[in-house]
Every structure is written in structure tokens, then in C-alpha cells.
Design a protein around this motif. Structure first.
Motif, PDB file in Angstrom:
ATOM      1  N   ARG A  32      44.001  48.341  43.484  1.00  0.00           N
ATOM      2  CA  ARG A  32      45.066  47.112  42.896  1.00  0.00           C
ATOM      3  C   ARG A  32      46.326  47.081  43.397  1.00  0.00           C
ATOM      4  NH1 ARG A  32      49.435  47.839  38.997  1.00  0.00           N
ATOM      5  NH2 ARG A  32      49.532  45.833  37.962  1.00  0.00           N
ATOM      6  N   ASP A  39      49.728  42.229  38.177  1.00  0.00           N
ATOM      7  CA  ASP A  39      48.641  42.195  39.096  1.00  0.00           C
ATOM      8  C   ASP A  39      49.033  41.125  40.191  1.00  0.00           C
ATOM      9  OD1 ASP A  39      47.335  44.071  37.648  1.00  0.00           O
ATOM     10  OD2 ASP A  39      46.060  42.684  36.810  1.00  0.00           O
ATOM     11  N   TYR A  42      43.409  42.468  43.600  1.00  0.00           N
ATOM     12  CA  TYR A  42      42.270  43.359  43.591  1.00  0.00           C
ATOM     13  C   TYR A  42      41.460  43.223  44.793  1.00  0.00           C
ATOM     14  CZ  TYR A  42      43.436  44.619  38.854  1.00  0.00           C
ATOM     15  OH  TYR A  42      44.180  45.158  37.830  1.00  0.00           O
ATOM     16  N   TYR A  60      46.119  36.190  39.874  1.00  0.00           N
ATOM     17  CA  TYR A  60      46.175  37.041  40.816  1.00  0.00           C
ATOM     18  C   TYR A  60      44.634  36.765  41.685  1.00  0.00           C
ATOM     19  CZ  TYR A  60      43.067  39.863  37.727  1.00  0.00           C
ATOM     20  OH  TYR A  60      42.036  40.045  36.957  1.00  0.00           O
TER      21      TYR A  60
END
Length: 133
Positions: A32, A39, A42, A60
Motif C-alpha cells: 500500500r 491511499d 496499491y 488512487y
């Protein structure tokens, strides 16, 4: 229409699930990427990697790399500073989106901007000196 998204990276968290057997089958995990308490992205550790995309509200970036790249990814995240994750999709058939983890250092100032900035600094210093004397 081109899609682009860039998020600064201020930190990361690693999550790993051990393999289901001695041969390494079933290994899974993700990194992450954080931008403060938000965020930034990922990075899934899966094989084969899948096409990168933005999450449903486009805040994100989601991408993946082969698990064999884990140590390389961690090295970059631990030793490089001022990083960002950038998503680019030209939305051209046959040309998949791309994701870059790259330096977010400021771009160099061109000569014209430098002389304007230098002039402003000199004017400010002159004004301060005039007030002192």
C-alpha cells in the motif's frame, strides 16, 4: 481521451500471505502506497501481473508486479526519496495503461525563469537593506 493521475508517495505498508505449499504456490501480497493518511496506490504481488487501473473513484492507482520483484520494489521505496506514482492511459486500442514510480523532484528552472527569480530576490534584499540603513 487520455487518463492521467499522479499521487505523491510519503510511505508504504507491506502485507504478505505465505505460500500454501513448500513450492511457493499461492503466495500473495500487496504494497500500500500512502500519501499522508490517504491511499496513493496499491501494488499487488501476483503472477502474472494484471493491467493497471484507477480505483472506482479515481483517487488512487492500482497496479501489480511479479512477486519476484518484491525485494526490488522494497529497495526503491526504502532508499529513494520524493517519489510519486503516476498512471497514464492514452486509451488507444492495443496500448495498455502504464504505471510509473518515479522521482517527484521539481523540474529545473529555465534560464528566463531563473533571471526573473534572481531579480525578485535582489529587489527584496535591496529593500531589506534600505530599511536597515
Amino acid at each position: 481521451m487520455t487518463k492521467e493521475k499522479t499521487n505523491p508517495i510519503s510511505g508504504y505498508e507491506l502485507t504478505l500471505m505465505p505460500p500454501r505449499d513448500a513450492g511457493g504456490a499461492g503466495f500473495f501480497g500487496w504494497i500500500r502506497l500512502a500519501n499522508g493518511d490517504q491511499d496513493a496506490g496499491y501494488i499487488y504481488l501476483i503472477s502474472p501481473p494484471v493491467e493497471p487501473h484507477l480505483n472506482s473513484d479515481a483517487t488512487y492507482i492500482v497496479t501489480s508486479v511479479d512477486p519476484n520483484m518484491l525485494l526490488t520494489m522494497l529497495h526503491v521505496l526504502q532508499h529513494e526519496h520524493m517519489l510519486q506514482i503516476r498512471f497514464f492511459d492514452a486509451e488507444v486500442k492495443g496500448n495498455p495503461p502504464s504505471v510509473f514510480i518515479e522521482s517527484s523532484l521539481p523540474k529545473p528552472i529555465n534560464a528566463g525563469e531563473r533571471s526573473v527569480a534572481r531579480r525578485a530576490i535582489l529587489d527584496e534584499v535591496a529593500g531589506l537593506l534600505d530599511r536597515r540603513g
